[in-house]
Every structure is written in C-alpha cells, then in structure tokens.
Scaffold this motif. Structure first.
Motif, PDB file in Angstrom:
ATOM      1  N   SER A   1       0.859  -1.182   0.000  1.00 21.53           N
ATOM      2  CA  SER A   1       0.000   0.000   0.000  1.00 21.53           C
ATOM      3  C   SER A   1       0.898   1.234   0.000  1.00 21.53           C
ATOM      4  N   VAL A   2       0.447   2.293  -0.690  1.00 23.14           N
ATOM      5  CA  VAL A   2       1.301   3.463  -0.886  1.00 23.14           C
ATOM      6  C   VAL A   2       0.523   4.736  -0.616  1.00 23.14           C
ATOM      7  N   HIS A   3       1.149   5.650   0.109  1.00 23.81           N
ATOM      8  CA  HIS A   3       0.634   7.007   0.282  1.00 23.81           C
ATOM      9  C   HIS A   3       1.574   7.935  -0.474  1.00 23.81           C
ATOM     10  N   ALA A   4       1.071   8.549  -1.552  1.00 24.44           N
ATOM     11  CA  ALA A   4       1.886   9.412  -2.410  1.00 24.44           C
ATOM     12  C   ALA A   4       1.684  10.863  -2.011  1.00 24.44           C
ATOM     13  N   VAL A   5       2.777  11.601  -1.862  1.00 21.57           N
ATOM     14  CA  VAL A   5       2.723  13.000  -1.438  1.00 21.57           C
ATOM     15  C   VAL A   5       3.449  13.854  -2.477  1.00 21.57           C
ATOM     16  N   GLU A   6       2.772  14.893  -2.966  1.00 19.58           N
ATOM     17  CA  GLU A   6       3.310  15.751  -4.023  1.00 19.58           C
ATOM     18  C   GLU A   6       2.717  17.145  -3.885  1.00 19.58           C
ATOM     19  N   ALA A   7       3.514  18.170  -4.164  1.00 22.08           N
ATOM     20  CA  ALA A   7       3.041  19.556  -4.041  1.00 22.08           C
ATOM     21  C   ALA A   7       2.368  20.076  -5.298  1.00 22.08           C
ATOM     22  N   ASP A   8       2.777  19.586  -6.467  1.00 25.22           N
ATOM     23  CA  ASP A   8       2.271  20.131  -7.722  1.00 25.22           C
ATOM     24  C   ASP A   8       0.875  19.589  -8.023  1.00 25.22           C
ATOM     25  N   ALA A   9      -0.082  20.486  -8.174  1.00 22.76           N
ATOM     26  CA  ALA A   9      -1.477  20.082  -8.363  1.00 22.76           C
ATOM     27  C   ALA A   9      -1.676  19.322  -9.661  1.00 22.76           C
ATOM     28  N   ALA A  10      -1.054  19.773 -10.741  1.00 24.84           N
ATOM     29  CA  ALA A  10      -1.235  19.120 -12.036  1.00 24.84           C
ATOM     30  C   ALA A  10      -0.668  17.704 -12.025  1.00 24.84           C
TER      31      ALA A  10
ATOM     32  N   ALA B   1      14.994  10.952  10.085  1.00 25.93           N
ATOM     33  CA  ALA B   1      16.025  10.555  11.042  1.00 25.93           C
ATOM     34  C   ALA B   1      15.445  10.343  12.439  1.00 25.93           C
ATOM     35  N   LEU B   2      14.333  10.997  12.731  1.00 22.56           N
ATOM     36  CA  LEU B   2      13.678  10.867  14.040  1.00 22.56           C
ATOM     37  C   LEU B   2      12.621   9.768  14.066  1.00 22.56           C
ATOM     38  N   SER B   3      12.346   9.175  12.900  1.00 25.58           N
ATOM     39  CA  SER B   3      11.244   8.226  12.781  1.00 25.58           C
ATOM     40  C   SER B   3      11.692   6.784  13.053  1.00 25.58           C
ATOM     41  N   ARG B   4      10.699   5.874  12.971  1.00 28.83           N
ATOM     42  CA  ARG B   4      10.977   4.446  13.125  1.00 28.83           C
ATOM     43  C   ARG B   4      10.864   3.703  11.789  1.00 28.83           C
ATOM     44  N   VAL B   5      10.812   4.420  10.690  1.00 26.75           N
ATOM     45  CA  VAL B   5      10.733   3.783   9.374  1.00 26.75           C
ATOM     46  C   VAL B   5      11.906   2.822   9.200  1.00 26.75           C
TER      47      VAL B   5
ATOM     48  N   ALA C   1      14.689  19.105   5.141  1.00 21.44           N
ATOM     49  CA  ALA C   1      13.678  19.124   6.204  1.00 21.44           C
ATOM     50  C   ALA C   1      13.034  17.752   6.370  1.00 21.44           C
ATOM     51  N   GLN C   2      12.775  17.077   5.233  1.00 19.02           N
ATOM     52  CA  GLN C   2      12.163  15.754   5.319  1.00 19.02           C
ATOM     53  C   GLN C   2      13.139  14.724   5.873  1.00 19.02           C
ATOM     54  N   ALA C   3      14.400  14.830   5.508  1.00 19.76           N
ATOM     55  CA  ALA C   3      15.404  13.900   6.032  1.00 19.76           C
ATOM     56  C   ALA C   3      15.557  14.048   7.546  1.00 19.76           C
ATOM     57  N   GLU C   4      15.448  15.274   8.034  1.00 21.89           N
ATOM     58  CA  GLU C   4      15.541  15.502   9.482  1.00 21.89           C
ATOM     59  C   GLU C   4      14.437  14.750  10.223  1.00 21.89           C
TER      60      GLU C   4
ATOM     61  N   ALA D   1       6.131  11.479  13.690  1.00 27.44           N
ATOM     62  CA  ALA D   1       4.951  10.743  14.161  1.00 27.44           C
ATOM     63  C   ALA D   1       4.093  10.257  13.000  1.00 27.44           C
ATOM     64  N   GLU D   2       4.015  11.052  11.925  1.00 26.84           N
ATOM     65  CA  GLU D   2       3.270  10.630  10.731  1.00 26.84           C
ATOM     66  C   GLU D   2       4.018   9.521   9.995  1.00 26.84           C
ATOM     67  N   LEU D   3       5.333   9.656   9.915  1.00 26.13           N
ATOM     68  CA  LEU D   3       6.138   8.670   9.204  1.00 26.13           C
ATOM     69  C   LEU D   3       6.120   7.307   9.883  1.00 26.13           C
ATOM     70  N   ASN D   4       5.888   7.282  11.167  1.00 27.75           N
ATOM     71  CA  ASN D   4       5.891   6.017  11.912  1.00 27.75           C
ATOM     72  C   ASN D   4       4.775   5.077  11.488  1.00 27.75           C
ATOM     73  N   ALA D   5       3.817   5.592  10.707  1.00 28.54           N
ATOM     74  CA  ALA D   5       2.746   4.734  10.182  1.00 28.54           C
ATOM     75  C   ALA D   5       3.226   3.860   9.027  1.00 28.54           C
ATOM     76  N   PHE D   6       4.444   4.138   8.515  1.00 35.54           N
ATOM     77  CA  PHE D   6       4.965   3.416   7.350  1.00 35.54           C
ATOM     78  C   PHE D   6       6.189   2.603   7.740  1.00 35.54           C
ATOM     79  N   ASP D   7       6.364   1.450   7.064  1.00 27.78           N
ATOM     80  CA  ASP D   7       7.595   0.704   7.297  1.00 27.78           C
ATOM     81  C   ASP D   7       8.631   0.958   6.209  1.00 27.78           C
ATOM     82  N   ALA D   8       8.256   1.744   5.181  1.00 28.16           N
ATOM     83  CA  ALA D   8       9.221   2.074   4.134  1.00 28.16           C
ATOM     84  C   ALA D   8       8.869   3.437   3.543  1.00 28.16           C
ATOM     85  N   VAL D   9       9.889   4.147   3.080  1.00 26.40           N
ATOM     86  CA  VAL D   9       9.701   5.465   2.457  1.00 26.40           C
ATOM     87  C   VAL D   9      10.646   5.591   1.274  1.00 26.40           C
ATOM     88  N   ALA D  10      10.111   6.088   0.156  1.00 27.54           N
ATOM     89  CA  ALA D  10      10.933   6.495  -0.982  1.00 27.54           C
ATOM     90  C   ALA D  10      10.809   8.001  -1.117  1.00 27.54           C
TER      91      ALA D  10
END
Length: 411
Positions: free
Chosen positions: A290-299, A357-361, A351-354, A332-341
């Motif tokens: 299962s995948v949660h995709a996150v992107e800023a660009d609306a198009a 680094a604090l997560s349990r992924v 900012a995302q790497a910081e 805390a949000e990242l802890n819901a996932f066991d993997a991240v790309a």
C-alpha cells in the motif's frame, strides 16, 4: 585581466568535467580538457578555451557530434568510455566523502545514445530562418539542432516540423520554449512564452499539429489538441503527464531507478512515496505494498489521481497534496509506514530527512539527481541511526556531468 595564449598540461578533472591545469595565477579550468592533454589555450581569468590540442590525452576519443563543443549539452563526449564512467562514479564518491561518508559505490549503470525522451528546446528568428535548439554553453547564442547523440530519434526527425509549428508563435524580440516528450503515442509538445495574440492562430496550429502527427499540443499549459493521449507506462499503469510536466529524462534509466528503489524498500507492506510527481515510483510500488503518495504540484497529482482510477489490481493507494519543503511529514506521521521512498528536486530534502532521522521507518530509498544534496540528506539519516546498505549511480544524463543516484538505507 587581459586574454593570453598559453601552452598548458591538464593534470586533473573538476566536478563539472572541466580539465584543470596550473596557470600563472592558480588553477585554470579548461572545458574539454582531459588529464594528460598538452594544449594551447586562450585564457580569460581562471578559465580557458582550447585553441589547439598539441598532444592529446590517452583518454581522449573523437566526439560523434560536431555540435557537442557548442550546444552546452554533451560536455563529456570527448572522454573514452572507461574515463567517462569512472568520472561519473567518482562524482558520487567525492560528494559522499565531503560529508564524511565512506562506503562502496556501485559502478554506474550506463545508458545508451538516443535514449533521452524529453528535451527543452528554444526557438527564435534569425532573419528569415527559424532556429531551434540549445543555447551555447555560457552564451545567449542559439545552436540550431541538426544532430544530437543523446536525443530520441523521433524528436530529431521532428525538428523541421517543430520549426514550422514554432514560427507563428515566436515573439518578435524574444524566444519561444518548447518542451518535447517522446511517448509511444507520438510526441507531446508544450509551448511557453508565445507571441501575444496567439489565440487567433489556434485553429491553424491544431491543423499543423495534426499534419505533424503529434500526440498532443499544449500552449501555456492549455491543451490545444490531443490526437492520442501521450501516456507513459509505469509498471502496469499508464499515466498521461500534464503538459510540460516533469518526467524522467530516459525511459531505460527510469526502469533502473525503479528497480533499485523496489530493491531498497524490500518486502514492505505500507510505504510513503514522497515528492511523488506523476507516480513514477508510486505505481511500481503499489502492486507490492500500500502506498501514500505526497506531491506539491497540483497538475502532477491530478495526473496520478486519474491514472489510479483505472482498475488494475493495485493495493491501497492514497495521495496528498503537500509542500514537503515547508511542511515535511513529521516523525509521528512517518511512523505509520515501514518504508519510504523520496525523490526531491536538486535542492534535496533536508527538512524531510531531518524528520525521517527521528522516525521508526525501517527502509528508505533515497533517489536524487544531485549527489551533493543527497550526501547532505544521507548524513542526517546516518546520524539518526540508519545504515547505508547500497549506493548506485545511474547515467540518466548521457555525456553531461550530471548523475542520478539511488541510495538504500535500513534501520
């Protein structure tokens, strides 16, 4: 400082592939120079232009395009294959070492000539002619595209027709930008900065696009005509990118990046794909997890959403529009996932790497087109307790100093 003519010997390569020699006032950077070259050059400050190759380096080869010295693209085409591939790998090794990261780096995965499917071209008028091509390196001069060792042959073959398409749209005292994408359905052409009043020419432009058998023509982000959807295949899913939107430059390199990403994520069940774009990695991950995709660009997100609505046997797929530079996923949000790309722009994902680094992924696949910012982000993850298990460069940008990288990490 006035120009001067010097005879020099190149001793090393800089990070952009320039040859470096010792000049009278310090290091001298020479485009097209190779270690071992004995050259006669014209000096301008700390840079120099080759006037004559007095004794060639043993690592020099003949370029297969007369344009490579001018168009600003194929700046490394003069290197023999072994030197070229070693230089690209060393780009990654040096970037990591600058951050104190000493790990084995895989040999670079090569790409073949003629495989670049996306080009951003410039058109302008020169008297009664239309020029279409790239700007000369360090100059506003436009080099007319006649040949190119890296472009998909379908784009090269279309150049005369693209000039006809561009001609009525070129501003009187300016340039026109065309983004051309080669797809299985044909060329997808997106045009920016057209002449004022171009709207009156849309019917004629539509007919010309049809005559040229384009898949789609868009101007200023608006589709003028779509003859066939210019879809790209991501695994089992076909995605139609927004006009002029970001895509990986080479389909073959994209396959390598996706394979390495899936290997890094391993047998995960729930993953996040950050900076997901149009779903390049999302749709290759989704049959397996299962995948949660996150992107800023609306198009881009709209294209991902539309493609995801076609029944295809994917696991649960959700998405979110979010600016990860300003508002990264928190630990805390990242802890819901066991993997991240994550595959950010050249600026990286500090900012995302910081937060990672604090997560349990457990597993991370870091994809980057900039080894320097990747190394910075990896340093944060390593300091947060992750272990770097593999680093693989991919030669997506043939004959240029740029290199793509996939890094695999585990906790």
């Amino acid at each position: 400082m006035t120009d001067a003519t010097l005879d020099i010997t190149i001793s090393s390569l800089g990070h952009l592939g320039d040859g470096i020699a010792e000049g009278p006032d310090g290091p001298l950077f020479v485009t097209g120079g190779l270690p071992g070259d004995h050259l006669r050059v014209s000096r301008q400050g700390n840079r120099a232009t080759i006037l004559e190759i007095l004794t060639p380096s043993a690592h020099r080869r003949a370029a297969n395009s007369d344009q490579n010295h001018h168009c600003g693209g194929c700046s490394l085409q003069h290197m023999d294959e072994a030197t070229y591939l070693a230089f690209k790998q060393d780009q990654v090794v040096r970037a990591l070492a600058d951050r104190g990261i000493e790990v084995p780096v895989d040999p670079i995965l090569p790409t073949r000539p003629g495989s670049r499917r996306r080009a951003v071209l410039t058109a302008l008028r020169a008297g009664h002619k239309v020029l279409l091509g790239y700007h000369e390196k360090g100059s506003h001069r436009l080099v007319d595209l006649v040949e190119c060792p890296v472009l998909d042959p379908a784009i090269l073959a279309a150049v005369p027709g693209l000039k006809k398409l561009a001609e009525p749209l070129i501003p009187r005292k300016g340039e026109l930008r065309l983004t051309v994408l080669a797809t299985a359905a044909g060329l997808d052409v997106a045009i920016d900065d057209p002449v004022t009043g171009y709207e009156k020419k849309l019917i004629a432009l539509s007919r010309l696009a049809a005559d040229l058998d384009l898949a789609r023509l868009a101007i200023k982000g608006e589709v003028v005509i779509e003859i066939r959807p210019p879809a790209l295949s991501f695994g089992r899913i076909a995605v139609v990118p927004p006009p002029g939107g970001f895509t990986q430059a080479s389909a073959a390199a994209e396959e390598d990046l996706a394979r390495l990403t899936l290997e890094a994520l391993g047998p995960s069940k729930k993953a996040a794909d950050l900076f997901a774009g149009i779903g390049t990695f999302t749709f290759r991950m989704a049959p397996l997890m299962s995948v949660h995709a996150v992107e800023a660009d609306a198009a881009a997100l709209a294209a991902l959403d539309k493609a995801s609505r076609v029944p295809s046997g994917l696991k649960k797929l959700t998405f979110e529009r979010r600016d990860l530079f300003r508002r990264p996923l928190m630990a805390a949000e990242l802890n819901a996932f066991d993997a991240v790309a994550f595959d950010p722009p050249r600026a990286g994902a500090q900012a995302q790497a910081e937060q990672l680094a604090l997560s349990r992924v457990k597993r991370i696949a870091a994809i980057s087109c900039n080894p320097a910012t990747l190394a910075r982000d990896l340093r944060l993850l390593l300091d947060g307790g992750y272990k770097l298990t593999r680093v693989t460069p991919v030669d997506q940008f043939l004959y240029s100093p740029h290199v793509e990288v996939v890094a695999a990490l585990e906790r």
